[in-house]
Design a protein around this motif. Sequence first.
Motif, mmCIF file in Angstrom:
data_model
loop_
_atom_site.group_PDB
_atom_site.id
_atom_site.type_symbol
_atom_site.label_atom_id
_atom_site.label_comp_id
_atom_site.label_asym_id
_atom_site.label_seq_id
_atom_site.Cartn_x
_atom_site.Cartn_y
_atom_site.Cartn_z
ATOM 1 N N ARG A 17 0.823 -1.217 0.000
ATOM 2 C CA ARG A 17 0.000 0.000 0.000
ATOM 3 C C ARG A 17 0.854 1.263 0.000
ATOM 4 O O ARG A 17 0.441 2.302 -0.509
ATOM 5 C CB ARG A 17 -0.927 -0.010 1.214
ATOM 6 C CG ARG A 17 -1.990 -1.106 1.179
ATOM 7 C CD ARG A 17 -2.951 -0.978 2.349
ATOM 8 N NE ARG A 17 -3.825 -2.147 2.425
ATOM 9 C CZ ARG A 17 -3.670 -3.142 3.295
ATOM 10 N NH1 ARG A 17 -2.673 -3.104 4.169
ATOM 11 N NH2 ARG A 17 -4.494 -4.169 3.301
ATOM 12 N N GLN A 18 2.049 1.188 0.574
ATOM 13 C CA GLN A 18 2.919 2.353 0.646
ATOM 14 C C GLN A 18 3.860 2.477 -0.552
ATOM 15 O O GLN A 18 4.469 3.525 -0.751
ATOM 16 C CB GLN A 18 3.778 2.284 1.912
ATOM 17 C CG GLN A 18 2.995 2.293 3.214
ATOM 18 C CD GLN A 18 3.919 2.231 4.411
ATOM 19 O OE1 GLN A 18 4.815 3.052 4.561
ATOM 20 N NE2 GLN A 18 3.719 1.234 5.260
ATOM 21 N N SER A 19 3.994 1.420 -1.331
ATOM 22 C CA SER A 19 5.054 1.365 -2.333
ATOM 23 C C SER A 19 4.929 2.438 -3.401
ATOM 24 O O SER A 19 5.924 3.028 -3.830
ATOM 25 C CB SER A 19 5.084 -0.019 -2.987
ATOM 26 O OG SER A 19 3.839 -0.308 -3.596
ATOM 27 N N ASP A 20 3.704 2.734 -3.849
ATOM 28 C CA ASP A 20 3.547 3.740 -4.900
ATOM 29 C C ASP A 20 3.984 5.119 -4.406
ATOM 30 O O ASP A 20 4.622 5.878 -5.146
ATOM 31 C CB ASP A 20 2.103 3.767 -5.384
ATOM 32 C CG ASP A 20 1.720 2.489 -6.111
ATOM 33 O OD1 ASP A 20 2.389 2.143 -7.093
ATOM 34 O OD2 ASP A 20 0.766 1.826 -5.670
ATOM 35 N N ALA A 21 3.664 5.442 -3.160
ATOM 36 C CA ALA A 21 4.093 6.721 -2.602
ATOM 37 C C ALA A 21 5.610 6.767 -2.455
ATOM 38 O O ALA A 21 6.245 7.797 -2.726
ATOM 39 C CB ALA A 21 3.434 6.950 -1.240
ATOM 40 N N ILE A 22 6.211 5.657 -2.055
ATOM 41 C CA ILE A 22 7.668 5.603 -1.906
ATOM 42 C C ILE A 22 8.349 5.801 -3.253
ATOM 43 O O ILE A 22 9.307 6.570 -3.384
ATOM 44 C CB ILE A 22 8.087 4.263 -1.273
ATOM 45 C CG1 ILE A 22 7.617 4.198 0.178
ATOM 46 C CG2 ILE A 22 9.604 4.083 -1.345
ATOM 47 C CD1 ILE A 22 7.794 2.841 0.827
ATOM 48 N N VAL A 23 7.851 5.129 -4.269
ATOM 49 C CA VAL A 23 8.426 5.272 -5.608
ATOM 50 C C VAL A 23 8.283 6.709 -6.093
ATOM 51 O O VAL A 23 9.203 7.282 -6.687
ATOM 52 C CB VAL A 23 7.751 4.291 -6.587
ATOM 53 C CG1 VAL A 23 8.126 4.627 -8.021
ATOM 54 C CG2 VAL A 23 8.180 2.864 -6.257
#
Length: 222
Positions: free
Chosen positions: A200-206
Amino acid sequence: MKRMPYLAAALSLLLAGFAPVPVQAQTADGDVPLTPQTLGDALSCRSRDALEAFAGALFLAGDAPPWMHEIKDDKQTEGMLGLYGYTLAKPAMLLGEPVDRVYFMQNWVVTLWPRKKAEAFIAAHHLERAPIKATEQYYHFIDPESGPMLGAFEPTGNAMAAMLAKAFGGEASHSAPSDSLFVGCNYAVASQEMFLDAARQSDAIVGRKAHEIGEAVAPKKP
């Protein structure tokens, strides 16, 4: 471009990287023989020891079994980082399906199948779509508390290109779904809850990493 490794790391998070599985070098007379059967056990989420044995032989000892041959200049996986592929003179079995090529990437050991075959596998083994927008990934935890995780994901070359385009202020063209998917096992020690939280957090991290790269390479104002 010095920050490219951070972007690659962010992309690996999309694929449930977590901490890498410890690799132990093992010889041919060690605990796990390097055979198509044991490779199939690793692919089928049945043996972490088998994954460690193959990874140790291939990447620490540099001694591949004679029936495994390194893949070079693979157009289907172009643009992917940290991926190592081998063709198999003797097939391995992934949950009853024959495999003639295998890839290793961080905690993953996978094969690459045409999309229709991979989708049939996904349905048969009840894999669910992960909550990630940047790339297509499916999962099914053998043990929801600690893994391993049976999974499938598309080659990520297009996702990397999209992130680079965003980093440099451009827009990546919309690409059609990949005509092939990786299918196999991820041996990261993580719970299903941890995986879904990271997904769930990966897109924001990228997005943040792409922004950092854009700032790093932007011309400095006098």
